[in-house]
Design a protein around this motif. Structure first.
Motif: not given
Length: 74
Positions: A42-54
């Motif tokens: 029920g939790y995750g990370l919002y990654v606005p940029y570089k999502t694939q790199q993350a």
């Protein structure tokens, strides 16, 4: 919510945020909307940029997302 990486536990989300911070990738822990996935906490990370790199960086540390949402898929 765009660019949301779903994880298996809140602990994994917290650890992932720290790892990404060391790699200069911004992220925020967010509550994820309900889904039919049984492996998400029920939790995750919002990654606005570089999502694939993350996602790649987390994989190097043995952390593999249970899901990933981009754009209007939520």
């Amino acid at each position: 919510m765009d660019n949301l990486i779903r994880l298996a536990s809140i602990t994994e989300a917290m650890k992932s945020k720290e790892i990404l911070q060391r790699h200069r990738i911004n992220s925020t822990i967010k509550r994820t909307p309900p889904t039919k996935e049984k492996f998400s906490c029920g939790y995750g990370l919002y990654v606005p940029y570089k999502t694939q790199q993350a996602i790649s960086v987390l994989g190097e540390y043995g952390i593999f997302p249970v899901g990933h949402t981009v754009g209007e898929e939520l």
